[in-house]
Design a protein around this motif. Structure first.
Motif, PDB file in Angstrom:
ATOM      1  N   GLY A 205      13.174 -52.688 -82.742  1.00 20.94           N
ATOM      2  CA  GLY A 205      14.499 -52.516 -83.320  1.00 20.94           C
ATOM      3  C   GLY A 205      14.486 -52.748 -84.807  1.00 20.94           C
ATOM      4  O   GLY A 205      13.493 -53.149 -85.401  1.00 20.94           O
ATOM      5  N   GLU A 284      27.726 -45.132 -88.980  1.00 23.27           N
ATOM      6  CA  GLU A 284      28.288 -45.759 -87.793  1.00 23.27           C
ATOM      7  C   GLU A 284      29.814 -45.657 -87.738  1.00 23.27           C
ATOM      8  O   GLU A 284      30.474 -46.421 -87.031  1.00 23.27           O
ATOM      9  CB  GLU A 284      27.850 -47.218 -87.671  1.00 23.27           C
ATOM     10  CG  GLU A 284      26.343 -47.376 -87.531  1.00 23.27           C
ATOM     11  CD  GLU A 284      25.925 -48.812 -87.281  1.00 23.27           C
ATOM     12  OE1 GLU A 284      26.812 -49.679 -87.244  1.00 23.27           O
ATOM     13  OE2 GLU A 284      24.719 -49.043 -87.114  1.00 23.27           O
ATOM     14  N   VAL A 307      25.538 -41.504 -87.512  1.00 22.42           N
ATOM     15  CA  VAL A 307      24.502 -42.539 -87.502  1.00 22.42           C
ATOM     16  C   VAL A 307      23.233 -41.998 -88.138  1.00 22.42           C
ATOM     17  O   VAL A 307      22.801 -40.890 -87.841  1.00 22.42           O
ATOM     18  CB  VAL A 307      24.196 -43.015 -86.065  1.00 22.42           C
ATOM     19  CG1 VAL A 307      23.131 -44.104 -86.090  1.00 22.42           C
ATOM     20  CG2 VAL A 307      25.446 -43.533 -85.381  1.00 22.42           C
ATOM     21  N   LYS A 310      17.037 -44.349 -86.883  1.00 16.90           N
ATOM     22  CA  LYS A 310      16.282 -45.594 -87.016  1.00 16.90           C
ATOM     23  C   LYS A 310      15.436 -45.795 -85.765  1.00 16.90           C
ATOM     24  O   LYS A 310      15.760 -45.300 -84.687  1.00 16.90           O
ATOM     25  CB  LYS A 310      17.202 -46.795 -87.237  1.00 16.90           C
ATOM     26  CG  LYS A 310      18.081 -47.144 -86.049  1.00 16.90           C
ATOM     27  CD  LYS A 310      18.911 -48.381 -86.341  1.00 16.90           C
ATOM     28  CE  LYS A 310      19.788 -48.756 -85.143  1.00 16.90           C
ATOM     29  NZ  LYS A 310      20.583 -49.964 -85.420  1.00 16.90           N
ATOM     30  N   GLN A 335      15.925 -45.353 -81.458  1.00 15.70           N
ATOM     31  CA  GLN A 335      16.549 -46.501 -80.803  1.00 15.70           C
ATOM     32  C   GLN A 335      18.065 -46.360 -80.757  1.00 15.70           C
ATOM     33  O   GLN A 335      18.744 -47.210 -80.197  1.00 15.70           O
ATOM     34  CB  GLN A 335      16.164 -47.795 -81.534  1.00 15.70           C
ATOM     35  CG  GLN A 335      14.686 -48.140 -81.428  1.00 15.70           C
ATOM     36  CD  GLN A 335      14.342 -49.379 -82.211  1.00 15.70           C
ATOM     37  OE1 GLN A 335      15.194 -49.945 -82.882  1.00 15.70           O
ATOM     38  NE2 GLN A 335      13.099 -49.805 -82.132  1.00 15.70           N
ATOM     39  N   ASN A 336      18.589 -45.313 -81.354  1.00 15.66           N
ATOM     40  CA  ASN A 336      20.035 -45.098 -81.374  1.00 15.66           C
ATOM     41  C   ASN A 336      20.318 -43.619 -81.173  1.00 15.66           C
ATOM     42  O   ASN A 336      19.428 -42.777 -81.244  1.00 15.66           O
ATOM     43  CB  ASN A 336      20.625 -45.573 -82.707  1.00 15.66           C
ATOM     44  CG  ASN A 336      20.000 -44.837 -83.898  1.00 15.66           C
ATOM     45  OD1 ASN A 336      18.893 -44.346 -83.814  1.00 15.66           O
ATOM     46  ND2 ASN A 336      20.721 -44.773 -84.990  1.00 15.66           N
ATOM     47  N   GLU A 337      21.572 -43.320 -80.916  1.00 16.28           N
ATOM     48  CA  GLU A 337      22.006 -41.935 -80.825  1.00 16.28           C
ATOM     49  C   GLU A 337      22.265 -41.434 -82.241  1.00 16.28           C
ATOM     50  O   GLU A 337      23.163 -41.923 -82.934  1.00 16.28           O
ATOM     51  CB  GLU A 337      23.281 -41.820 -79.978  1.00 16.28           C
ATOM     52  CG  GLU A 337      23.076 -42.149 -78.509  1.00 16.28           C
ATOM     53  CD  GLU A 337      22.215 -41.116 -77.798  1.00 16.28           C
ATOM     54  OE1 GLU A 337      22.235 -39.947 -78.235  1.00 16.28           O
ATOM     55  OE2 GLU A 337      21.530 -41.475 -76.834  1.00 16.28           O
TER      56      GLU A 337
END
Length: 436
Positions: A205, A284, A307, A310, A335-337
């Motif tokens: 992360g 975000e 976003v 990342k 790790q994210n959308e």
């Protein structure tokens, strides 16, 4: 004889509803017939639907059996069980009575009604107008969200929200001529420094949430701590890039709304929201497109969160690359959308790629017939969208191939060794024989 015809107007109906068309008439004469018509092509064509023949007290439909959807409830009343968009339009009821003077003459009177059929939107989606797009630390850029609403009749009311709050936007009758040709808001450039300061990310992360930044460890060698085969090969180092400028004020949003008719009688509505993107505050941020329509009991909506990418997840196959193998390095996800869609660029640190190019675009990098000389080489994957950029470095480890004897490959992966030696020896012997 006395004859009047009237039809009470109907409120708009929704596709699938049952509708009753009632023809009211008053007369002191003898009834001959009642005929319902559907009027099409601007009134130029009248198509019979149902006829009630008072002389024989019978009724019948003029529609073919496979298209028969109308029912005659009572003489002058027609029921449509499930209305469709195609049922939209005017209808007429014609009533005929016998003339008192002669039975061969029929006196006619008619009434008309317009059936307004509504259809709720069937789909709604939000997307970026131009994707993928690169990220710039120092140059501002305009960004446009597009909301597409399909299947509605009439055209729906479309509007945008940010973090649940309606956005007050300036109407924009015409789209901007180009991405860099207009500027809604002047920006203040604050060049803090010209050096890229990478922020290390752990494999699991991003550093953040009050935790101190982690120190990136240098890539390890091939044999050092290389244990079982199950250990992940390659190792990655991730860094992120952030903007060096800020807005002096809140952004001004520009809104444009258009709709186009579709062949089935519905419309496709498109709404655009354009503003000068600020990754520092827009990253975000939740944007939603909402639709109000008289055929909907509650608003319909679709939402996206802007976003930056990342924590890229890189996969290399095969996991244990050997000399002569074809290696594929693929970005499996993040790790994210991520929204909008990132742009991917591959480079080799300190050198060119295997095919001689300086960079390669796409989510996957393919290295065909890797030679031993690529062992330990680093490959950088840059994933970026207008909100940010992230780099992932992957080290390629190339093992010896027991099926290929050592020294039988050149830097391009082609076989040499004994075959080349035999060829040189043969040429040498030929030259010596010719000289003697």
């Amino acid at each position: 004889a006395y004859l009047t015809v009237s039809i009470e107007p109907l409120p708009p109906v929704v596709v699938g509803d049952a509708v009753t068309l009632k023809c009211n008439f008053k007369t002191d004469g003898k009834m001959r017939e009642i005929v319902w018509y559907r009027v099409t092509d601007g009134g130029t064509i009248k198509q019979k639907i149902f006829t009630f023949d008072a002389m024989f007290s019978t009724n019948f439909s003029h529609m073919e059996n496979y298209r028969k959807r109308e029912d005659l409830v009572y003489q002058s009343t027609v029921r449509l069980p499930e209305v469709r968009i195609s049922d939209n339009g005017p209808y007429e009821c014609h009533v005929g009575i016998y003339d008192r003077a002669t039975r061969e003459k029929v006196v006619l009177a008619s009434g008309n009604i317009f059936l307004n059929v509504m259809a709720p939107p069937t789909s709604i989606s939000v997307l970026a107008a131009d994707t993928p797009a690169p990220f710039s630390r120092y140059q501002t850029q305009n960004f446009t969200l597009v909301c597409v609403v399909s299947g509605g009749k009439p055209a729906p009311l479309v509007y945008f929200k940010r973090d649940g709050e309606p956005i007050e936007a300036t109407p924009l009758p015409e789209p901007p001529a180009g991405a860099g040709s207009w500027a809604p808001r002047n920006l203040l450039h604050r060049d803090l420094d010209d050096t890229k300061v990478p922020k290390s990310l752990a494999a699991e992360g991003e550093v953040g949430g009050g935790r101190p930044p982690a120190t990136a460890e240098p890539p390890r060698g091939l044999a050092a701590e290389r244990g079982p085969v199950t250990e992940t090969i390659p190792e990655t180092v991730v860094s992120r890039e952030f903007p060096r400028w800020v807005h002096v004020a809140e952004p001004i949003y520009y809104f444009r709304h258009t709709h186009a008719p579709v062949s089935d009688g519905t419309v496709e509505a498109r709404a655009t929201l354009t503003w000068t993107l600020n990754p520092q505050i827009d990253n975000e941020a939740l944007f939603s497109c909402e639709v109000k329509h008289p055929a909907l009991s509650m608003p319909m909506q679709s939402e996206v969160t802007l976003v930056a990418p990342k924590g890229p997840k890189i996969m290399m196959t095969p996991t244990r690359a050997r000399v002569g193998d074809t290696v594929r390095i693929l970005v499996q996800g993040f790790q994210n959308e991520v929204f909008p869609e990132p742009l991917f660029t591959w480079t080799r640190v300190g050198s060119r790629l295997l095919d001689g190019s300086t960079e390669h675009d796409g989510k996957e990098l393919v290295l065909e017939r890797v030679p031993a000389e690529l062992n330990g080489s680093m490959y950088r994957c840059t994933a970026q969208n207008p909100l940010g950029s992230t780099d992932t470095h992957t080290r390629l480890i190339v093992f010896e191939n027991p099926n290929i004897p050592r020294g039988t490959e050149d830097s391009n992966g082609s076989l040499t060794g004994h075959c080349g030696f035999r060829l040189v020896l043969a040429l040498t012997l030929t030259v010596i024989l010719e000289l003697t």
